[in-house]
Design a protein around this motif. Structure first.
Motif, PDB file in Angstrom:
ATOM      1  N   ILE A 267       9.189 -12.985  -7.786  1.00  0.00           N
ATOM      2  CA  ILE A 267       8.857 -12.037  -8.169  1.00  0.00           C
ATOM      3  C   ILE A 267       7.255 -11.123  -7.725  1.00  0.00           C
ATOM      4  CG2 ILE A 267       7.433 -11.974 -10.614  1.00  0.00           C
ATOM      5  CD1 ILE A 267      10.323 -12.326 -10.777  1.00  0.00           C
ATOM      6  N   LEU A 268       6.749 -12.304  -6.425  1.00  0.00           N
ATOM      7  CA  LEU A 268       5.793 -12.156  -5.819  1.00  0.00           C
ATOM      8  C   LEU A 268       6.033 -10.788  -5.055  1.00  0.00           C
ATOM      9  CD1 LEU A 268       4.431 -15.240  -4.207  1.00  0.00           C
ATOM     10  CD2 LEU A 268       2.999 -13.839  -6.041  1.00  0.00           C
ATOM     11  N   VAL A 269       7.168 -10.471  -4.116  1.00  0.00           N
ATOM     12  CA  VAL A 269       7.338  -9.112  -3.405  1.00  0.00           C
ATOM     13  C   VAL A 269       7.444  -8.266  -3.918  1.00  0.00           C
ATOM     14  CG1 VAL A 269       9.038  -8.446  -1.485  1.00  0.00           C
ATOM     15  CG2 VAL A 269       8.421 -11.271  -1.335  1.00  0.00           C
ATOM     16  N   GLY A 270       9.296  -8.345  -5.176  1.00  0.00           N
ATOM     17  CA  GLY A 270       8.896  -7.081  -5.917  1.00  0.00           C
ATOM     18  C   GLY A 270       8.139  -6.506  -6.817  1.00  0.00           C
ATOM     19  N   THR A 271       6.899  -7.142  -7.477  1.00  0.00           N
ATOM     20  CA  THR A 271       6.174  -5.968  -7.952  1.00  0.00           C
ATOM     21  C   THR A 271       5.064  -5.832  -7.553  1.00  0.00           C
ATOM     22  OG1 THR A 271       4.933  -8.587  -8.496  1.00  0.00           O
ATOM     23  CG2 THR A 271       6.918  -7.829 -10.133  1.00  0.00           C
ATOM     24  N   LEU A 272       5.029  -6.160  -6.903  1.00  0.00           N
ATOM     25  CA  LEU A 272       3.381  -6.343  -5.513  1.00  0.00           C
ATOM     26  C   LEU A 272       4.671  -4.703  -4.784  1.00  0.00           C
ATOM     27  CD1 LEU A 272       2.769  -9.166  -4.223  1.00  0.00           C
ATOM     28  CD2 LEU A 272       0.998  -7.328  -5.387  1.00  0.00           C
ATOM     29  N   LEU A 273       5.693  -4.532  -4.163  1.00  0.00           N
ATOM     30  CA  LEU A 273       6.199  -3.387  -4.190  1.00  0.00           C
ATOM     31  C   LEU A 273       6.205  -2.552  -4.617  1.00  0.00           C
ATOM     32  CD1 LEU A 273       8.929  -5.078  -1.868  1.00  0.00           C
ATOM     33  CD2 LEU A 273       6.969  -3.626  -0.982  1.00  0.00           C
ATOM     34  N   LEU A 274       5.884  -2.388  -6.391  1.00  0.00           N
ATOM     35  CA  LEU A 274       6.063  -1.477  -6.808  1.00  0.00           C
ATOM     36  C   LEU A 274       4.825  -0.480  -7.061  1.00  0.00           C
ATOM     37  CD1 LEU A 274       8.398  -2.788  -9.471  1.00  0.00           C
ATOM     38  CD2 LEU A 274       8.739  -0.725  -8.123  1.00  0.00           C
ATOM     39  N   TYR A 275       3.876  -0.937  -7.022  1.00  0.00           N
ATOM     40  CA  TYR A 275       2.459  -0.558  -6.978  1.00  0.00           C
ATOM     41  C   TYR A 275       2.057   0.301  -6.199  1.00  0.00           C
ATOM     42  CZ  TYR A 275      -2.778  -0.184  -7.873  1.00  0.00           C
ATOM     43  OH  TYR A 275      -3.703   0.063  -7.729  1.00  0.00           O
ATOM     44  N   ALA A 276       2.590   0.993  -5.344  1.00  0.00           N
ATOM     45  CA  ALA A 276       1.893   1.965  -4.113  1.00  0.00           C
ATOM     46  C   ALA A 276       2.196   3.403  -5.238  1.00  0.00           C
ATOM     47  CB  ALA A 276       2.381   1.539  -2.248  1.00  0.00           C
ATOM     48  N   PRO A 277       3.482   3.039  -4.662  1.00  0.00           N
ATOM     49  CA  PRO A 277       3.850   4.644  -5.532  1.00  0.00           C
ATOM     50  C   PRO A 277       3.545   4.911  -6.409  1.00  0.00           C
ATOM     51  CG  PRO A 277       6.422   2.874  -5.053  1.00  0.00           C
ATOM     52  CD  PRO A 277       4.848   2.358  -4.705  1.00  0.00           C
ATOM     53  N   LEU A 278       3.740   4.017  -7.675  1.00  0.00           N
ATOM     54  CA  LEU A 278       3.461   4.545  -8.885  1.00  0.00           C
ATOM     55  C   LEU A 278       1.757   4.306  -8.943  1.00  0.00           C
ATOM     56  CD1 LEU A 278       5.019   1.138 -10.997  1.00  0.00           C
ATOM     57  CD2 LEU A 278       5.201   3.673 -10.792  1.00  0.00           C
ATOM     58  N   MET A 279       0.516   3.894  -8.323  1.00  0.00           N
ATOM     59  CA  MET A 279      -0.752   4.427  -8.606  1.00  0.00           C
ATOM     60  C   MET A 279      -0.748   5.986  -7.485  1.00  0.00           C
ATOM     61  SD  MET A 279      -3.085   3.870  -9.768  1.00  0.00           S
ATOM     62  CE  MET A 279      -5.666   3.702  -9.387  1.00  0.00           C
ATOM     63  N   TRP A 353      -9.786   9.481  -1.868  1.00  0.00           N
ATOM     64  CA  TRP A 353      -9.444   9.331  -0.506  1.00  0.00           C
ATOM     65  C   TRP A 353      -9.329   7.850  -0.353  1.00  0.00           C
ATOM     66  CZ3 TRP A 353      -5.489  10.999   2.025  1.00  0.00           C
ATOM     67  CH2 TRP A 353      -5.523  12.644   2.636  1.00  0.00           C
ATOM     68  N   GLY A 354     -11.032   7.403  -1.248  1.00  0.00           N
ATOM     69  CA  GLY A 354     -11.192   5.773  -1.246  1.00  0.00           C
ATOM     70  C   GLY A 354     -10.204   5.341  -2.031  1.00  0.00           C
ATOM     71  N   MET A 355      -9.490   5.475  -3.422  1.00  0.00           N
ATOM     72  CA  MET A 355      -9.264   5.351  -4.420  1.00  0.00           C
ATOM     73  C   MET A 355      -7.536   5.090  -3.475  1.00  0.00           C
ATOM     74  SD  MET A 355     -10.771   4.389  -6.707  1.00  0.00           S
ATOM     75  CE  MET A 355      -9.416   4.260  -7.732  1.00  0.00           C
ATOM     76  N   ALA A 356      -6.778   6.210  -2.741  1.00  0.00           N
ATOM     77  CA  ALA A 356      -5.405   6.440  -2.589  1.00  0.00           C
ATOM     78  C   ALA A 356      -5.858   5.203  -1.669  1.00  0.00           C
ATOM     79  CB  ALA A 356      -5.042   7.982  -2.339  1.00  0.00           C
ATOM     80  N   SER A 357      -6.822   4.840  -0.803  1.00  0.00           N
ATOM     81  CA  SER A 357      -6.316   3.922   0.052  1.00  0.00           C
ATOM     82  C   SER A 357      -6.031   2.456  -0.552  1.00  0.00           C
ATOM     83  CB  SER A 357      -7.878   3.192   0.954  1.00  0.00           C
ATOM     84  OG  SER A 357      -8.279   3.132   0.687  1.00  0.00           O
ATOM     85  N   LEU A 358      -6.768   2.312  -1.610  1.00  0.00           N
ATOM     86  CA  LEU A 358      -6.560   1.574  -2.628  1.00  0.00           C
ATOM     87  C   LEU A 358      -4.261   0.628  -2.694  1.00  0.00           C
ATOM     88  CD1 LEU A 358      -9.545   0.809  -5.170  1.00  0.00           C
ATOM     89  CD2 LEU A 358      -9.335  -0.324  -3.096  1.00  0.00           C
ATOM     90  N   SER A 359      -4.173   2.000  -3.186  1.00  0.00           N
ATOM     91  CA  SER A 359      -2.947   1.868  -3.424  1.00  0.00           C
ATOM     92  C   SER A 359      -2.223   1.856  -2.558  1.00  0.00           C
ATOM     93  CB  SER A 359      -2.510   3.425  -3.552  1.00  0.00           C
ATOM     94  OG  SER A 359      -3.431   3.485  -4.278  1.00  0.00           O
ATOM     95  N   LEU A 360      -2.027   1.035  -1.340  1.00  0.00           N
ATOM     96  CA  LEU A 360      -1.555   0.919  -0.103  1.00  0.00           C
ATOM     97  C   LEU A 360      -1.670  -0.857   0.340  1.00  0.00           C
ATOM     98  CD1 LEU A 360      -2.452   4.004   2.645  1.00  0.00           C
ATOM     99  CD2 LEU A 360      -0.796   3.306   0.934  1.00  0.00           C
ATOM    100  N   LEU A 361      -2.625  -1.180   0.074  1.00  0.00           N
ATOM    101  CA  LEU A 361      -3.341  -3.072   0.312  1.00  0.00           C
ATOM    102  C   LEU A 361      -2.299  -3.555  -0.009  1.00  0.00           C
ATOM    103  CD1 LEU A 361      -7.018  -3.176  -0.220  1.00  0.00           C
ATOM    104  CD2 LEU A 361      -5.050  -2.475   1.675  1.00  0.00           C
ATOM    105  N   PRO A 362      -0.861  -3.509  -1.280  1.00  0.00           N
ATOM    106  CA  PRO A 362      -0.355  -4.466  -2.452  1.00  0.00           C
ATOM    107  C   PRO A 362       1.052  -4.260  -1.266  1.00  0.00           C
ATOM    108  CG  PRO A 362      -1.107  -3.467  -4.181  1.00  0.00           C
ATOM    109  CD  PRO A 362      -1.442  -2.398  -3.330  1.00  0.00           C
ATOM    110  N   LEU A 363       1.114  -3.509  -0.526  1.00  0.00           N
ATOM    111  CA  LEU A 363       2.343  -3.476   0.577  1.00  0.00           C
ATOM    112  C   LEU A 363       1.597  -4.436   1.293  1.00  0.00           C
ATOM    113  CD1 LEU A 363       3.142   0.799   0.926  1.00  0.00           C
ATOM    114  CD2 LEU A 363       4.091  -1.441  -0.495  1.00  0.00           C
ATOM    115  N   GLY A 364       1.029  -4.831   1.835  1.00  0.00           N
ATOM    116  CA  GLY A 364       0.479  -5.738   2.890  1.00  0.00           C
ATOM    117  C   GLY A 364       0.500  -7.277   2.618  1.00  0.00           C
TER     118      GLY A 364
END
Length: 383
Positions: A267-279, A353-364
């Motif tokens: 659940i941890l890995v799967g849901t976090l991977l979804l965030y960046a493309p959605l945001m 651009w600042g908000m877009a950068s936040l979208s990538l953090l859940p990938l990490g």
């Protein structure tokens, strides 16, 4: 599960987090009133996150050793008192002081309440913690709407209205003497305090929670400014923020329950991977589709909220309070520093651009969870 204690703990979580999360709708008003930069706005949000979080491991350590049930009503009352004064702060330093003090109330409440949830949950810890986390996320969702109502109706002094729900719940907790919650003990067969502390797994989990928290804190702080630009959904910023957080609350309820069946790590890995493309898709879209994408992104980010807490408690079964304090507190607060960093970044490169950068953090965060072991979840007894 023991229904009444769990209900009281969830209700307290709703009120505390709703009270705390009026800040995103108060900050645009404060920005105009005090002539603040985005960096100064981010500092207010970071201060609340830090004071409400970094001291939680201390309160969790206390909850593991002594009966500190009085922290539950005290935490609710303290948070309501100081967040209620934010609207009448005469200057920026006074606003910082009120926000910083309010954070200590939430820091006192969360670890003790989490210990209580673990104690009354039985073997359905994921489901019980998902209810508790959903209460907090629901409170976070209600906060901006409640804050917008109070500010629209009564202007800045309307924040004093937060004293009402805080007083009511404090009175309820005192009236029933906030059920005597047992100090948690490790399950049979575990060697208690002599068990090896899995330092690497705890560190990776805290890193993941910190990155998720950075995304969360930065988004709820600066999303109202982005929505006010008019490029996203044609709804009030407080309503859009409610949808983002409310969908996260529902997803957190589902995520905790599913983790009892499918495992915490999945659940941890799967849901976090979804965030960046959605945001990122949300930021590139307008209208109703943007509303849907915003809600889905909130769901993806918060679906793992309770899962991380339960995973930490399972890693440290003899130190449930400390585990709760680390995941709800220290890691969350460390991520809260990111709200201040994001404010500096937005001042430098612009809001979008600042908000877009936040979208990538859940990938990490997802990458940090990959080395974690999938822990066996006990099957519920069949009646």
């Amino acid at each position: 599960m023991q229904a009444l204690p769990l209900f009281l703990l969830v209700a307290g979580h709703i009120v505390v987090d709703a009270t705390q999360n009026i800040l995103p709708v108060l900050l645009p008003l404060a920005k105009v009133t005090f002539g603040l930069s985005y960096t100064q706005v981010g500092l207010v949000a970071a201060l609340l996150s830090l004071t409400s979080s970094l001291t939680q491991p201390v309160f969790g350590w206390l909850a593991d050793r002594w009966r500190t049930d009085w922290l539950l009503p005290a935490g609710v009352a303290w948070t309501a008192l100081f967040m209620g004064t934010t609207g009448i702060a005469p200057s920026y330093p006074f606003l910082l002081l009120a926000v910083g003090l309010a954070g200590l109330g939430t820091a006192a409440y969360h670890p003790k309440a989490s210990v209580g949830v673990a104690a009354v949950a039985g073997i359905r810890k994921g489901a019980a913690m998902s209810l508790f986390s959903a209460g907090g996320n629901l409170g976070f969702a209600i906060g901006p709407v409640l804050g917008a109502f109070l500010l629209a109706r009564f202007a800045a002094p309307g924040t004093l209205g937060l004293l009402v729900p805080g007083a009511l719940l404090t009175a309820a907790l005192l009236a029933v003497r906030a059920p005597r919650l047992p100090v948690p003990r490790p399950a049979a067969g575990e060697s208690g305090g002599q068990t090896r502390v899995p330092v690497l797994e705890i560190a990776l989990l805290c890193l993941a929670v910190s990155l998720r928290s950075w995304t969360y804190q930065g988004t709820i702080t600066f999303l109202p400014f982005l929505l006010a630009s008019g490029r996203q959904p044609a709804v009030a910023p407080s309503v859009a923020l409610f949808l983002y957080l409310f969908s996260g609350a529902l997803a957190g309820l589902l995520g905790g329950t599913l983790s009892d069946r499918w495992g915490r790590r999945r659940i941890l890995v799967g849901t976090l991977l979804l965030y960046a493309p959605l945001m990122l898709a949300f930021q590139a879209t307008d209208g109703r589709m943007a509303v849907l994408l915003l809600a889905l992104s909130g769901a993806a980010l918060l679906a793992s909220f309770s899962v991380a807490i339960v995973y930490a408690q399972e890693l440290l079964p003899a130190r449930v309070g400390l585990a709760s304090g680390l995941t709800l507190g220290f890691a969350f607060g460390a991520g809260g520093i990111g709200a201040g960093v994001t404010g500096v970044l937005i001042d430098a490169v612009g809001l979008e651009w600042g908000m877009a950068s936040l979208s990538l953090l859940p990938l990490g965060a997802a990458l940090a969870c990959l080395p974690l072991r999938e822990r066996r979840v006990p099957a519920p007894a069949r009646g």
